[in-house]
Design an enzyme around this catalytic site. Structure first.
Site, PDB file in Angstrom:
ATOM      1  CE  LYS A 212       3.445  -7.535 -86.041  1.00 60.00           C
ATOM      2  NZ  LYS A 212       3.214  -8.253 -87.294  1.00 60.00           N
ATOM      3  CE  LYS A 265       0.380  -4.909 -86.265  1.00 63.17           C
ATOM      4  NZ  LYS A 265       0.722  -5.951 -87.161  1.00 63.17           N
TER       5      LYS A 265
HETATM    6  C1  PBG Z   1       1.528 -10.185 -89.766  1.00 66.28           C
HETATM    7  C2  PBG Z   1       0.688  -9.116 -89.194  1.00 66.28           C
HETATM    8  C3  PBG Z   1      -0.103  -9.118 -88.031  1.00 66.28           C
HETATM    9  C4  PBG Z   1      -0.755  -7.897 -87.987  1.00 66.28           C
HETATM   10  C5  PBG Z   1      -0.337  -7.168 -89.088  1.00 66.28           C
HETATM   11  N1  PBG Z   1       0.562  -7.935 -89.812  1.00 66.28           N
HETATM   12  C6  PBG Z   1      -0.368 -10.179 -87.051  1.00 66.28           C
HETATM   13  C7  PBG Z   1       0.675 -10.664 -86.149  1.00 66.28           C
HETATM   14  O1  PBG Z   1       1.813 -10.209 -86.115  1.00 66.28           O
HETATM   15  O2  PBG Z   1       0.342 -11.616 -85.436  1.00 66.28           O
HETATM   16  C8  PBG Z   1      -1.746  -7.469 -86.944  1.00 66.28           C
HETATM   17  C9  PBG Z   1      -2.754  -6.471 -87.380  1.00 66.28           C
HETATM   18  C10 PBG Z   1      -3.948  -6.368 -86.504  1.00 66.28           C
HETATM   19  O3  PBG Z   1      -4.037  -6.974 -85.422  1.00 66.28           O
HETATM   20  O4  PBG Z   1      -4.867  -5.639 -86.911  1.00 66.28           O
HETATM   21  N2  PBG Z   1       2.612 -10.604 -89.019  1.00 66.28           N
END
Ligand code: PBG
Length: 340
Positions: A212, A265
């Site tokens: 991520k 992601k």
């Molecule tokens: C929680 C999380 C996030 C997303 C999914 N889980 C936000 C982040 O890390 O700031 C992002 C999903 C999206 O942008 O659609 N940490």
């Protein structure tokens, strides 16, 4: 052999020929629909930066899940907007937390729906970070111009693991089928696996947001989930967008710690990471078409700069072609309709 014996256009002539030789297909079963659950009843509030995406109260979420299931989409992933936030993310692991309530309701109304629970603390912490915050001088190379309060803090890794594990067990108890940690603390998959096993949930799989990245494409989500960090950013725990080899390491470690499925992601700007992960690992591979990817398509379509449905389906198809077997997308419901 070459032209004129070879003419690749021969198989592109008609839609039936094209369908015959098509290498990649989308199916509704491989899509996961994200839902944002908020307190109250009868609430269906559109997210300003994500037209077509809503904050839903539990009763509305159940309706949404019913419709989604009818369209052939088999899974949802739940995010929560708690009533209150604090410094230990109580809302994330509380027995009557918002996602716990939604999971119970969904599992009792639509039994065969696969319910995934996003495990993170940011939506439940008053400061909006994904782990426990400790004030302190760690600001190596911090921008000199930034006020000290925004630079002198640390996201404590090991203490955060306990809260993530507690959250995971609490979600499993509420009926969540798949635990999906998105916090990016080191060692969280192992900690969660251990806690789940100890609580008797040895059959509950973990879908790890393994690679991520610290991405600007999460902007609209932070509005949808009210989870923007109140100071600093997430770069000390989410990955540097520049790093592909490190992404492979992240995935490898999560698999060693017991991940059953892995995720990359965001999706479209990271297709090379998806392809490399597909090449190297054999676990089911998911990709998250994130909020910013969705918002960009919506915004361009509203201006009539692109053909919305065409770009929606093409973006999903290409994520799949890169190697993702599962796609988390705000388009899940609509794409399933078009696939029917
Ligand atoms: C929680 C999380 C996030 C997303 C999914 N889980 C936000 C982040 O890390 O700031 C992002 C999903 C999206 O942008 O659609 N940490």
């Amino acid at each position: 052999m070459a032209f004129p014996a070879n003419r690749l256009r021969r198989l592109r002539r008609t839609e039936t020929l094209r369908a015959l030789v098509r290498e990649t297909r989308l199916t509704p079963e491989s899509l996961v629909y994200p839902l944002f659950i908020c307190p109250g009843t009868g609430i269906r509030k559109e997210v300003r930066s994500m037209p077509g995406v809503f904050n839903l109260s539990v009763d509305e979420a159940v309706k949404e899940v019913r419709e989604t299931r009818k369209l052939g989409v088999l899974s949802v992933i739940l995010f929560g907007l708690p009533e209150k936030k604090d410094e230990v993310a109580t809302g994330a692991w509380a027995e009557d937390g918002i996602v716990q309530k939604a999971a119970r309701a969904i599992k009792s109304e639509v039994r065969d729906m696969v319910v995934m629970g996003d495990v993170c603390l940011c939506e439940y912490m008053s400061h909006g970070h994904c782990g426990i915050v400790k004030a302190g001088p760690q600001s190596l190379g911090a921008a000199a111009a930034a006020p000290p309060a925004t630079t002198e803090f640390e996201i404590v890794n090991d203490a955060s693991l306990e809260l993530l594990a507690r959250t995971s067990v609490s979600l499993a108890r509420a009926g969540v089928d798949i635990i999906a940690p998105s916090d990016m603390m080191d060692g969280r998959v192992g900690a969660i696996r251990g806690a789940l096993d100890q609580a008797g949930f040895e059959n509950t799989p973990i879908l790890s947001y393994a690679a991520k990245f610290a991405s600007g494409f999460y902007g609209p989500f932070r509005e949808a989930a009210d989870s923007a960090p109140q100071f600093g950013d997430r770069r000390s725990y989410q990955m540097d967008p520049a790093n592909l080899r490190e992404a492979m390491l992240e995935i490898e470690l999560d698999i060693e710690e017991g991940a059953d499925m892995i995720m990359v992601k965001p999706a479209m700007p990271y297709l090379d990471v998806i392809a490399a992960a597909r090449d190297r690992f054999d676990l089911p591979l998911a990709a998250y078409q994130v909020s910013g990817e969705y918002a960009m398509i919506e915004a361009a379509a509203r201006n009539q700069w692109i053909d919305r449905e065409r770009v929606m389906m093409e973006s999903l198809l290409c994520i799949r072609r890169a190697g993702a077997s599962i796609i988390l997308t705000y388009y899940a419901k609509e794409a399933a309709k078009l696939l029917a």
